[in-house]
Design a protein around this motif. Structure first.
Motif, PDB file in Angstrom:
ATOM      1  N   GLY A 140       0.672  -1.359  -0.148  1.00 35.72           N
ATOM      2  CA  GLY A 140      -0.078   0.061  -0.100  1.00 35.72           C
ATOM      3  C   GLY A 140       0.743   1.155  -0.040  1.00 35.72           C
ATOM      4  N   GLU A 141       2.057   0.988   0.116  1.00 34.80           N
ATOM      5  CA  GLU A 141       2.942   2.344   0.305  1.00 34.80           C
ATOM      6  C   GLU A 141       3.179   2.789  -1.105  1.00 34.80           C
ATOM      7  OE1 GLU A 141       5.478   3.089   4.114  1.00 34.80           O
ATOM      8  OE2 GLU A 141       6.496   1.605   3.028  1.00 34.80           O
ATOM      9  N   THR A 142       3.472   3.881  -1.252  1.00 40.06           N
ATOM     10  CA  THR A 142       3.780   4.545  -2.749  1.00 40.06           C
ATOM     11  C   THR A 142       5.408   4.378  -2.933  1.00 40.06           C
ATOM     12  OG1 THR A 142       2.147   6.151  -2.606  1.00 40.06           O
ATOM     13  CG2 THR A 142       3.708   6.516  -4.214  1.00 40.06           C
ATOM     14  N   LEU A 143       5.752   3.749  -3.995  1.00 39.49           N
ATOM     15  CA  LEU A 143       6.985   3.912  -4.464  1.00 39.49           C
ATOM     16  C   LEU A 143       7.412   4.612  -5.808  1.00 39.49           C
ATOM     17  CD1 LEU A 143       9.955   2.409  -4.595  1.00 39.49           C
ATOM     18  CD2 LEU A 143       8.875   0.304  -5.706  1.00 39.49           C
ATOM     19  N   VAL A 144       8.312   5.519  -5.863  1.00 41.84           N
ATOM     20  CA  VAL A 144       8.861   6.207  -7.032  1.00 41.84           C
ATOM     21  C   VAL A 144      10.068   5.651  -7.444  1.00 41.84           C
ATOM     22  CG1 VAL A 144       9.652   8.400  -7.762  1.00 41.84           C
ATOM     23  CG2 VAL A 144       7.678   8.399  -6.317  1.00 41.84           C
ATOM     24  N   VAL A 145      10.120   5.211  -8.871  1.00 39.04           N
ATOM     25  CA  VAL A 145      11.203   4.588  -9.360  1.00 39.04           C
ATOM     26  C   VAL A 145      11.860   5.627 -10.301  1.00 39.04           C
ATOM     27  CG1 VAL A 145      12.177   2.562 -10.692  1.00 39.04           C
ATOM     28  CG2 VAL A 145      10.417   2.357  -8.934  1.00 39.04           C
ATOM     29  N   LEU A 146      13.101   6.021 -10.069  1.00 36.22           N
ATOM     30  CA  LEU A 146      13.650   6.881 -11.291  1.00 36.22           C
ATOM     31  C   LEU A 146      14.588   5.873 -11.988  1.00 36.22           C
ATOM     32  CD1 LEU A 146      15.071   9.766  -8.890  1.00 36.22           C
ATOM     33  CD2 LEU A 146      12.806   9.602  -9.972  1.00 36.22           C
ATOM     34  N   GLY A 147      14.553   6.261 -13.592  1.00 32.06           N
ATOM     35  CA  GLY A 147      15.218   5.493 -14.411  1.00 32.06           C
ATOM     36  C   GLY A 147      14.458   4.157 -14.620  1.00 32.06           C
ATOM     37  N   SER A 149      13.218   2.305 -16.733  1.00 28.27           N
ATOM     38  CA  SER A 149      13.040   1.193 -17.764  1.00 28.27           C
ATOM     39  C   SER A 149      14.492   0.474 -17.922  1.00 28.27           C
ATOM     40  CB  SER A 149      12.941   2.093 -19.141  1.00 28.27           C
ATOM     41  OG  SER A 149      13.962   2.794 -19.324  1.00 28.27           O
ATOM     42  N   GLY A 150      15.504   1.026 -16.919  1.00 29.79           N
ATOM     43  CA  GLY A 150      16.590   0.422 -17.268  1.00 29.79           C
ATOM     44  C   GLY A 150      16.647  -0.870 -16.361  1.00 29.79           C
ATOM     45  N   GLY A 151      17.848  -1.801 -16.116  1.00 28.23           N
ATOM     46  CA  GLY A 151      18.006  -2.898 -15.481  1.00 28.23           C
ATOM     47  C   GLY A 151      17.338  -3.101 -14.320  1.00 28.23           C
ATOM     48  N   VAL A 152      18.092  -2.135 -13.396  1.00 26.86           N
ATOM     49  CA  VAL A 152      17.357  -2.048 -11.923  1.00 26.86           C
ATOM     50  C   VAL A 152      16.232  -1.260 -11.692  1.00 26.86           C
ATOM     51  CG1 VAL A 152      19.840  -2.176 -10.629  1.00 26.86           C
ATOM     52  CG2 VAL A 152      18.964   0.042 -11.461  1.00 26.86           C
ATOM     53  N   GLY A 153      15.834  -0.410 -12.797  1.00 29.57           N
ATOM     54  CA  GLY A 153      14.630   0.161 -12.812  1.00 29.57           C
ATOM     55  C   GLY A 153      13.376  -0.729 -13.030  1.00 29.57           C
ATOM     56  N   ALA A 171      10.725   8.268 -16.312  1.00 30.12           N
ATOM     57  CA  ALA A 171      11.719   8.087 -17.069  1.00 30.12           C
ATOM     58  C   ALA A 171      11.724   9.031 -18.054  1.00 30.12           C
ATOM     59  CB  ALA A 171      11.592   6.697 -17.878  1.00 30.12           C
ATOM     60  N   SER A 172      12.718   8.987 -19.221  1.00 28.74           N
ATOM     61  CA  SER A 172      12.801  10.128 -19.981  1.00 28.74           C
ATOM     62  C   SER A 172      12.269  10.218 -21.362  1.00 28.74           C
ATOM     63  CB  SER A 172      14.671  10.332 -20.206  1.00 28.74           C
ATOM     64  OG  SER A 172      14.823   9.082 -20.683  1.00 28.74           O
ATOM     65  N   SER A 173      11.420   9.123 -21.560  1.00 25.35           N
ATOM     66  CA  SER A 173      10.735   9.227 -22.733  1.00 25.35           C
ATOM     67  C   SER A 173       9.266   8.423 -22.734  1.00 25.35           C
ATOM     68  CB  SER A 173      11.487   8.537 -24.054  1.00 25.35           C
ATOM     69  OG  SER A 173      11.577   6.991 -23.787  1.00 25.35           O
ATOM     70  N   PRO A 215      18.574   5.129  -9.006  1.00 19.85           N
ATOM     71  CA  PRO A 215      19.796   4.586  -9.299  1.00 19.85           C
ATOM     72  C   PRO A 215      20.447   5.675 -10.507  1.00 19.85           C
ATOM     73  CG  PRO A 215      17.736   3.859 -10.838  1.00 19.85           C
ATOM     74  CD  PRO A 215      17.507   4.632  -9.506  1.00 19.85           C
ATOM     75  N   VAL A 216      19.860   6.949 -10.269  1.00 16.50           N
ATOM     76  CA  VAL A 216      20.341   7.965 -11.465  1.00 16.50           C
ATOM     77  C   VAL A 216      20.941   9.065 -10.781  1.00 16.50           C
ATOM     78  CG1 VAL A 216      19.394   9.486 -13.018  1.00 16.50           C
ATOM     79  CG2 VAL A 216      18.051   7.437 -12.733  1.00 16.50           C
ATOM     80  N   GLY A 217      20.759   9.431  -9.753  1.00 23.16           N
ATOM     81  CA  GLY A 217      21.485  10.557  -9.178  1.00 23.16           C
ATOM     82  C   GLY A 217      21.417  11.774 -10.049  1.00 23.16           C
ATOM     83  N   GLY A 218      22.497  13.010  -9.889  1.00 24.80           N
ATOM     84  CA  GLY A 218      22.322  14.128 -10.753  1.00 24.80           C
ATOM     85  C   GLY A 218      21.177  14.959 -10.138  1.00 24.80           C
ATOM     86  N   ALA A 219      20.612  15.589 -11.222  1.00 23.32           N
ATOM     87  CA  ALA A 219      19.629  16.711 -11.118  1.00 23.32           C
ATOM     88  C   ALA A 219      18.383  16.122 -10.467  1.00 23.32           C
ATOM     89  CB  ALA A 219      19.464  17.520 -12.252  1.00 23.32           C
TER      90      ALA A 219
END
Length: 329
Positions: A140-147, A149-153, A171-173, A215-219
């Protein structure tokens, strides 16, 4: 036998497929005839000496594999020649045969193809450790996944769904987000043309999210961190963007939230029993079809440059495999 060798640190163009001597199993080891070796983003770093694990050349890349037991060393119990097995080695798996400690191998269930098993150890192992032991995520918790579509994503999207989370894939597209929806994302955000923080606020009714998997970091890190709710958990998985963020610590104070590091390799070394339990769970989920373990592509060993290029250019959706010349299920 054939092996992909990194003779000196540098780009993938430096790698070579070479003939090397077959391994001989030492005490407690088995020799595995590798069918598939899986490549991950960190392989593009490790060959250039830019990863925390720094093997001395010459070495083979690829940190996870699946195949069949070819020979047993002295003292090995629980395995026989011909057994289907999988393992994670950090590096060294991009070769036709590998000598490996028997107590770090897992049996592959008969109904699970070896190509799926080859990509299960690191990305899915990292993710289950992250969401289970580090985030202590609840249904029931909310999980936000950055990146996402990649392997870990995509592993985080899949495992999050199986664990009962509401998964928001970022993701970026649109193509990558459509892919994430196929594997369990409830909502999606295209951070190339949408304001990440504003959309997360909208999707959570200003309550904030429970867990961020980054798994992305950065901005992207700071707006995601700002989107956490009270006592939220921000999981540091890696830095695929190439930039290590420096978040303002006053956010941690004001939100009563945590930033939690996820170092799966050290977890395996320090808590082997917990890792074995995790791997057993992953194999059950994969065998039962609850995890798809999507394979982006299987490249022949001598087509390694195309595989590395696809990963480096963020073209991959899911797992990227090297198929050994004598691969057989």
């Amino acid at each position: 036998m054939k092996a992909l060798i990194c003779p000196s640190l540098g780009p993938a163009e430096n790698l070579k497929v070479m003939d090397v001597e077959p391994p001989v199993p030492a005490e407690g080891e088995v020799v595995v005839e590798v069918a598939y070796a899986a490549l991950n983003f960190f392989d593009t770093l490790i060959i250039e000496g830019k990863y925390q694990l720094k093997p001395a050349p010459p070495f083979s890349p690829a940190g996870e594999f699946a195949g069949r037991v070819l020979a047993l060393g002295p003292g090995v119990k629980g395995f026989t020649v011909g057994d289907r097995v999988m393992g994670s080695s950090g590096f060294g798996a991009a070769r036709e045969q590998i000598a490996y400690p028997a107590n770090r191998l897992a049996h592959v269930p008969d109904r699970l193809p070896l190509d799926k098993a080859a990509g299960l150890s690191i990305t899915y192992g990292t993710t289950l450790h992250a969401l289970n032991q580090r985030a202590e995520m609840k249904p029931g918790e909310t999980l936000v996944v950055l990146g996402a579509s990649g392997g870990v994503g995509v592993a985080a999207v899949e495992i999050g769904r199986v664990m009962g989370a509401r998964v928001i894939a970022c993701a970026s597209s649109d193509e990558k987000l459509d892919f994430a929806r196929r594997y369990g994302a409830s909502e999606t955000i295209n951070y190339a043309n949408e304001d990440l923080r504003a959309r997360l606020k909208e999707l959570t009714g200003a309550k904030g999210v429970d867990v961020v998997y980054d798994p992305v970091g950065g901005a992207l890190a700071e707006p995601a961190l700002r989107s956490l709710g009270w006592k939220g958990r921000f999981l540091v998985i890696g830095f695929a963007s190439g930039e290590i963020p420096r978040p303002p610590l006053n956010l941690i104070l004001l939100k009563g939230c945590d930033i939690r590091g996820v170092y799966w390799g050290e977890f395996v070394a320090r808590e082997p029993e917990a890792n074995r339990d995790n791997m057993s769970q992953l194999l059950k989920w994969a065998e039962g079809g609850e995890l798809a373990v999507h394979i982006h592509a299987k490249y022949a060993l001598d087509a390694y440059q195309k595989a590395f290029e696809a990963i480096a250019q963020r073209q991959t959706l899911g797992k990227t495999l090297l198929r050994m010349p004598k691969a057989a299920e």
